[in-house]
Design a protein around this motif. Structure first.
Motif, PDB file in Angstrom:
ATOM      1  N   LEU A 147       0.812  -1.213   0.000  1.00  0.00           N
ATOM      2  CA  LEU A 147       0.000   0.000   0.000  1.00  0.00           C
ATOM      3  C   LEU A 147       0.849   1.267   0.000  1.00  0.00           C
ATOM      4  O   LEU A 147       0.359   2.347  -0.300  1.00  0.00           O
ATOM      5  N   THR A 148       2.135   1.149   0.321  1.00  0.00           N
ATOM      6  CA  THR A 148       2.984   2.333   0.391  1.00  0.00           C
ATOM      7  C   THR A 148       3.101   3.041  -0.950  1.00  0.00           C
ATOM      8  O   THR A 148       3.371   4.232  -1.011  1.00  0.00           O
ATOM      9  N   ASP A 149       2.917   2.327  -2.048  1.00  0.00           N
ATOM     10  CA  ASP A 149       2.975   2.924  -3.375  1.00  0.00           C
ATOM     11  C   ASP A 149       1.598   3.361  -3.868  1.00  0.00           C
ATOM     12  O   ASP A 149       1.445   3.751  -5.013  1.00  0.00           O
ATOM     13  N   GLY A 150       0.612   3.271  -2.992  1.00  0.00           N
ATOM     14  CA  GLY A 150      -0.732   3.654  -3.404  1.00  0.00           C
ATOM     15  C   GLY A 150      -1.423   2.608  -4.245  1.00  0.00           C
ATOM     16  O   GLY A 150      -2.486   2.851  -4.819  1.00  0.00           O
ATOM     17  N   TYR A 151      -0.807   1.432  -4.347  1.00  0.00           N
ATOM     18  CA  TYR A 151      -1.395   0.337  -5.120  1.00  0.00           C
ATOM     19  C   TYR A 151      -1.093  -0.962  -4.390  1.00  0.00           C
ATOM     20  O   TYR A 151       0.012  -1.142  -3.870  1.00  0.00           O
ATOM     21  N   GLY A 152      -2.049  -1.864  -4.334  1.00  0.00           N
ATOM     22  CA  GLY A 152      -1.767  -3.117  -3.661  1.00  0.00           C
ATOM     23  C   GLY A 152      -2.991  -3.988  -3.498  1.00  0.00           C
ATOM     24  O   GLY A 152      -4.027  -3.771  -4.133  1.00  0.00           O
ATOM     25  N   THR A 153      -2.868  -4.981  -2.628  1.00  0.00           N
ATOM     26  CA  THR A 153      -3.955  -5.913  -2.383  1.00  0.00           C
ATOM     27  C   THR A 153      -4.431  -5.805  -0.943  1.00  0.00           C
ATOM     28  O   THR A 153      -3.645  -5.552  -0.026  1.00  0.00           O
ATOM     29  N   LEU A 154      -5.715  -5.983  -0.784  1.00  0.00           N
ATOM     30  CA  LEU A 154      -6.347  -5.924   0.531  1.00  0.00           C
ATOM     31  C   LEU A 154      -7.098  -7.227   0.735  1.00  0.00           C
ATOM     32  O   LEU A 154      -8.051  -7.525   0.011  1.00  0.00           O
ATOM     33  N   THR A 155      -6.654  -8.014   1.690  1.00  0.00           N
ATOM     34  CA  THR A 155      -7.281  -9.302   1.971  1.00  0.00           C
ATOM     35  C   THR A 155      -8.066  -9.217   3.275  1.00  0.00           C
ATOM     36  O   THR A 155      -7.650  -8.546   4.214  1.00  0.00           O
ATOM     37  N   GLY A 156      -9.200  -9.880   3.302  1.00  0.00           N
ATOM     38  CA  GLY A 156     -10.012  -9.867   4.511  1.00  0.00           C
ATOM     39  C   GLY A 156     -11.014 -10.992   4.520  1.00  0.00           C
ATOM     40  O   GLY A 156     -10.913 -11.942   3.734  1.00  0.00           O
ATOM     41  N   GLU A 157     -11.985 -10.856   5.395  1.00  0.00           N
ATOM     42  CA  GLU A 157     -13.039 -11.860   5.509  1.00  0.00           C
ATOM     43  C   GLU A 157     -14.367 -11.248   5.060  1.00  0.00           C
ATOM     44  O   GLU A 157     -14.798 -10.224   5.599  1.00  0.00           O
ATOM     45  N   VAL A 163     -22.119 -16.852   5.849  1.00  0.00           N
ATOM     46  CA  VAL A 163     -20.985 -17.632   5.354  1.00  0.00           C
ATOM     47  C   VAL A 163     -19.795 -16.682   5.227  1.00  0.00           C
ATOM     48  O   VAL A 163     -19.874 -15.676   4.520  1.00  0.00           O
ATOM     49  N   THR A 164     -18.711 -16.994   5.928  1.00  0.00           N
ATOM     50  CA  THR A 164     -17.528 -16.137   5.924  1.00  0.00           C
ATOM     51  C   THR A 164     -16.374 -16.849   5.231  1.00  0.00           C
ATOM     52  O   THR A 164     -16.026 -17.977   5.565  1.00  0.00           O
ATOM     53  N   LYS A 165     -15.785 -16.150   4.238  1.00  0.00           N
ATOM     54  CA  LYS A 165     -14.665 -16.710   3.489  1.00  0.00           C
ATOM     55  C   LYS A 165     -13.643 -15.612   3.183  1.00  0.00           C
ATOM     56  O   LYS A 165     -13.997 -14.424   3.138  1.00  0.00           O
ATOM     57  N   PRO A 166     -12.386 -16.004   2.938  1.00  0.00           N
ATOM     58  CA  PRO A 166     -11.373 -15.011   2.555  1.00  0.00           C
ATOM     59  C   PRO A 166     -11.741 -14.348   1.232  1.00  0.00           C
ATOM     60  O   PRO A 166     -12.286 -14.999   0.333  1.00  0.00           O
ATOM     61  N   PHE A 167     -11.433 -13.066   1.133  1.00  0.00           N
ATOM     62  CA  PHE A 167     -11.746 -12.319  -0.080  1.00  0.00           C
ATOM     63  C   PHE A 167     -10.657 -11.269  -0.273  1.00  0.00           C
ATOM     64  O   PHE A 167     -10.219 -10.641   0.699  1.00  0.00           O
ATOM     65  N   THR A 168     -10.211 -11.103  -1.510  1.00  0.00           N
ATOM     66  CA  THR A 168      -9.124 -10.164  -1.809  1.00  0.00           C
ATOM     67  C   THR A 168      -9.555  -9.118  -2.822  1.00  0.00           C
ATOM     68  O   THR A 168     -10.164  -9.432  -3.843  1.00  0.00           O
ATOM     69  N   VAL A 189     -10.542   5.747  -3.840  1.00  0.00           N
ATOM     70  CA  VAL A 189     -10.071   4.387  -4.097  1.00  0.00           C
ATOM     71  C   VAL A 189     -10.839   3.739  -5.247  1.00  0.00           C
ATOM     72  O   VAL A 189     -12.057   3.907  -5.368  1.00  0.00           O
ATOM     73  N   SER A 190     -10.122   2.998  -6.082  1.00  0.00           N
ATOM     74  CA  SER A 190     -10.727   2.105  -7.078  1.00  0.00           C
ATOM     75  C   SER A 190     -10.207   0.708  -6.818  1.00  0.00           C
ATOM     76  O   SER A 190      -9.003   0.524  -6.616  1.00  0.00           O
ATOM     77  N   ALA A 191     -11.097  -0.290  -6.817  1.00  0.00           N
ATOM     78  CA  ALA A 191     -10.667  -1.663  -6.531  1.00  0.00           C
ATOM     79  C   ALA A 191     -11.587  -2.669  -7.198  1.00  0.00           C
ATOM     80  O   ALA A 191     -12.745  -2.364  -7.515  1.00  0.00           O
TER      81      ALA A 191
END
Length: 224
Positions: A147-157, A163-168, A189-191
């Motif tokens: 995220l330091t470059d303003g671009y990256g991946t965000l992983t969570g639940e 029903v809870t599952k990992p999502f990126t 933000v755009s994602a």
């Protein structure tokens, strides 16, 4: 004369070979140039805003500019887009360690909007999101990378219908600045992300239209 013809033929062959070699060289040079331009364009797209300019604190989605939507293939004919009318998202941003920042998103299922009243009724029913029994969809981040470059991946639940599952999500911080009227700190933000709806209990008609693409466009404003 035959000897003369052989000389002419050999000369012509040499000329053609030279032309072909030059053409191949030119094509290779153009290909390399195109590759460089493509790579540079990709880097420009991926490069996000400078987060060092964003103060630490709590930021909330600004409802007038908060869009979470999804799309899917309808039997291969088209890709309808469905969005939520309300997006409640909160970011707790850590300026010194951006990777320690957190995101929580709550989407009221009753606010889903297909643009077609009959489809709204169907998609809110027990066949799909069952809004009476499952009033919200929730996402809570667990890990942020690059995220330091303003671009990256965000992983969570991600939780849908209990029903809870990992999502990126993969995204870009588009801009860091101040609101043009209030002067409050803000960022945009755009994602995007992908999932299979059947894995979350939304499985009517699956495997048709099972692959879902999530699209996020949100502006956040500092609240504390």
């Amino acid at each position: 004369m035959p000897h003369f013809h052989r000389i002419i033929t050999a000369s012509a062959a040499l000329c053609l070979a030279a032309c072909n070699a030059e053409t191949a060289s030119q094509i290779e040079a153009k290909t390399e140039t195109l590759t460089d331009v493509t790579q540079q364009s990709a880097e420009i797209v991926k490069a996000g805003a400078d987060l060092s300019e964003l103060p630490s604190g709590t930021y909330e989605s600004e409802q007038g500019h908060a869009y979470v939507a999804f799309q899917y293939w309808h039997q291969g004919y088209s890709k309808p887009i469905i969005r939520w009318g309300t997006t409640n998202a909160t970011v707790v941003f850590d300026n010194e360690n951006p990777e320690n920042s957190t995101l929580e998103v709550i989407l009221p299922t009753k606010d889903i909007d297909t643009g077609v009243s009959s489809w709204d009724k169907k998609i809110k029913s027990a066949d799909f999101f069952d809004v009476e029994n499952y009033p919200e969809i929730k996402f809570v981040s667990t890990n942020i990378e690059q995220l330091t470059d303003g671009y990256g991946t965000l992983t969570g639940e991600l939780t849908i219908k209990d029903v809870t599952k990992p999502f990126t999500l993969t995204g870009t911080i588009n801009k860091v600045g101040n609101h043009f009227r209030s002067g409050v700190d803000m960022f945009g933000v755009s994602a995007t992300g992908q999932l299979k709806r059947s894995e979350f209990g939304v499985d009517t008609y699956a495997p048709s239209a099972d692959d879902i693409e999530i699209m996020v466009e949100v502006e956040f404003q500092k609240v504390e």
